[in-house]
Design an enzyme around this catalytic site. Structure first.
Site, short mmCIF file in Angstrom:
data_model
loop_
_atom_site.label_atom_id
_atom_site.label_comp_id
_atom_site.label_asym_id
_atom_site.label_seq_id
_atom_site.Cartn_x
_atom_site.Cartn_y
_atom_site.Cartn_z
N ARG A 190 -96.45 68.77 121.05
CA ARG A 190 -97.42 69.70 121.65
C ARG A 190 -96.95 70.23 123.00
O ARG A 190 -97.23 71.37 123.35
CB ARG A 190 -98.77 69.02 121.79
N LYS A 234 -111.75 65.10 100.56
CA LYS A 234 -113.11 65.41 100.11
C LYS A 234 -113.39 66.89 99.93
O LYS A 234 -112.94 67.72 100.70
CB LYS A 234 -114.10 64.85 101.13
N GLY A 253 -104.00 68.45 109.79
CA GLY A 253 -103.25 67.37 110.41
C GLY A 253 -102.43 66.57 109.41
O GLY A 253 -101.23 66.33 109.62
N GLY A 260 -108.05 71.23 113.13
CA GLY A 260 -109.43 71.72 113.06
C GLY A 260 -109.53 73.22 113.25
O GLY A 260 -110.28 73.90 112.55
P1 ADP Z 1 -105.66 67.67 106.23
O1 ADP Z 1 -105.67 66.78 107.45
O2 ADP Z 1 -104.30 68.17 105.90
O3 ADP Z 1 -106.69 68.77 106.32
P2 ADP Z 1 -107.43 65.92 104.80
O4 ADP Z 1 -107.76 65.21 106.08
O5 ADP Z 1 -108.47 66.77 104.19
O6 ADP Z 1 -106.08 66.76 104.97
O7 ADP Z 1 -107.04 64.86 103.67
C1 ADP Z 1 -105.98 63.96 103.82
C2 ADP Z 1 -106.28 62.65 103.18
O8 ADP Z 1 -106.63 62.79 101.83
C3 ADP Z 1 -105.08 61.75 103.22
O9 ADP Z 1 -105.34 60.66 104.07
C4 ADP Z 1 -104.90 61.31 101.78
O10 ADP Z 1 -104.60 59.95 101.63
C5 ADP Z 1 -106.25 61.62 101.16
N1 ADP Z 1 -106.14 61.78 99.71
C6 ADP Z 1 -105.34 62.62 99.04
N2 ADP Z 1 -105.44 62.45 97.70
C7 ADP Z 1 -106.34 61.46 97.51
C8 ADP Z 1 -106.85 60.81 96.35
N3 ADP Z 1 -106.46 61.14 95.14
N4 ADP Z 1 -107.76 59.82 96.55
C9 ADP Z 1 -108.15 59.48 97.79
N5 ADP Z 1 -107.70 60.05 98.92
C10 ADP Z 1 -106.80 61.04 98.79
MG MG Z 2 -106.98 65.16 108.05
#
Ligand code: ADP
Ligand code: MG
Length: 396
Positions: free
Chosen positions: A38, A200, A353, A376
């Protein structure tokens, strides 16, 4: 398309410039910086302002000190580190407002750099108290925001100060982030493909809704895929399903169909009997997930199909891993997306992230067009929201 002033448009020589940066870096227990990405990301803006003879005042938050001074969250370790990167002295202020800080600012010569202490040591920062914003504004003649990562928050340093100080301009990092994300959403070269994953559905509903109006194809993976599969009546076993979102997932599937967007879901999976790094991956026969198992990654057929779609795309926006990539045995799906992107000559934009961490794990970062520094903020941008820290800047 980018209608805000940037640091190339403003006169800063001899002026006191307040520059909001994102120096929210990880520190180890001894206060050493463990990742300076950063800080490095802000260097082009800092160099430009210093070379233009500004009296530069840098301000950032670090962690969540919740309105109280706490040495654990001091920005002091950043000053010597930045000084080394810049090759010039960087003075550290004991606070971000008050008579002592005012004294340090008035002693600045053209080209000098002063780093203010953590903005969040004052409750007024996150609450955007006018009184706090006024004290920060009194320090400067010109405002610059290069902290894209906090642009989605209406805090004193991102919204309050630019309301009081004109001109208020975007730094290079801010400009770059907004141009890449903006270009992808506003005038994408087609086919335009979005890859959405992560844990989610509830976190990504607004992103999916917004993108459904823009993309040609939507590839869904990660934990959220199983709520969609359930909505299609597929057996999902012990996989992560948000029961209260199944209906919404069904609506999104219908909406995609109405809009002529091809929404793809996994057709096979890598499964495990428990959520564990030690679990042995079991490949599914087809789309059905055994009652005793949970899907933790997309399977080989899905990997191949998603990679093929990406190979044919001109613009790809990716947010959210395809599986539990933190467990090596379930990282392949996410890696396959990164590899396909690296091999494809397309505009590739990655936000989130965990998605960025996953790409960094592959070593293919340099093959991507743009990796967003703001988890975010990039998510809210993809949701189609206006970012308060951007709205607050002076129009061109
Ligand atoms: P980002 O930070 O890129 O926006 P998210 O925070 O929405 O992504 O999601 C990331 C998390 O989702 C990771 O910690 C990963 O382990 C989890 N994840 C991905 N696939 C699955 C799955 N099939 N079941 C449970 N958790 C999952
Ligand atoms: Mg995340």
């Amino acid at each position: 398309m980018f209608n805000k002033l940037t640091i190339d448009d403003i006169e800063v020589s001899g002026k006191r410039v307040f520059c909001r940066v994102d120096f929210n870096v990880p520190l180890d227990e001894n206060g050493a910086i463990t990742d300076d990405t950063r800080i490095r990301a802000a260097l082009p803006t800092i160099r430009k302002l210093v070379d233009s003879n500004a009296k530069l005042i840098l301000a950032s938050h670090l962690g969540r000190p919740k309105g109280e001074a706490n040495p654990k969250y001091s920005l002091a370790p950043v000053a010597p580190h930045l000084s080394e990167l810049l090759g010039r002295p960087v003075a550290m202020a004991p606070d971000c407002i008050g008579p002592q800080v005012e004294g340090l600012v008035s002693a600045l010569n053209d080209g000098d750099v002063l780093l203010l202490e953590n903005l969040r040591f004052h409750i007024g920062e996150e609450k955007n108290h006018e009184d706090f914003a006024r004290q920060l504004a009194a320090l400067c003649d010109v405002y610059v925001n290069d902290a894209f990562g906090t642009a989605h928050r209406a805090h004193a340093s991102t919204a309050g100060v630019p309301a009081l100080v004109r001109p208020a301009a975007a730094g290079y990092l801010m400009q770059k982030e907004l141009q890449y994300l903006g270009q992808a959403l506003a005038e994408p070269q087609r086919p335009f493909v979005a890859v959405i994953g992560g844990a989610k559905v509830s976190d990504k509903i607004l992103v999916i809704e917004n993108l459904l109006g823009k993309v040609d194809t939507l590839l869904i993976g990660g934990g959220m895929a199983y709520t969609f599969l359930r909505a299609r009546g597929v057996a999902t076993g012990k996989s992560l399903v948000e029961e209260d979102r199944v209906e919404l997932a069904a609506e999104l599937l219908a909406k995609a169909q109405q809009r002529g967007v091809e929404l793809m879901l996994p057709e096979d999976h890598l499964m495990a009997d428990s959520f564990s790094a030690e679990a042995t991956p079991v490949a599914s026969d087809g789309v059905t997930i055994d009652d005793s198992l949970m899907a933790l990654d997309i399977g080989p057929k899905t990997r191949e199909r998603y990679a093929r779609v990406i190979t044919g795309a001109r613009t790809v926006v990716w947010n959210g891993p395809m599986g539990v990539f933190e467990f090596n045995a379930f990282a392949e799906g996410t890696l396959a997306i990164a590899r396909a992107l690296a091999e494809t000559d397309c505009l590739s934009i990655i936000g989130g992230g965990d998605s960025v961490a996953a790409v960094n794990k592959t070593g293919l970062q340099d093959k991507m067009t743009h990796i967003s520094t703001g988890g975010g903020a990039s998510l809210e941008f993809l949701e189609g929201k206006q970012l308060p820290g951007v709205v607050a800047l002076s129009d061109r």
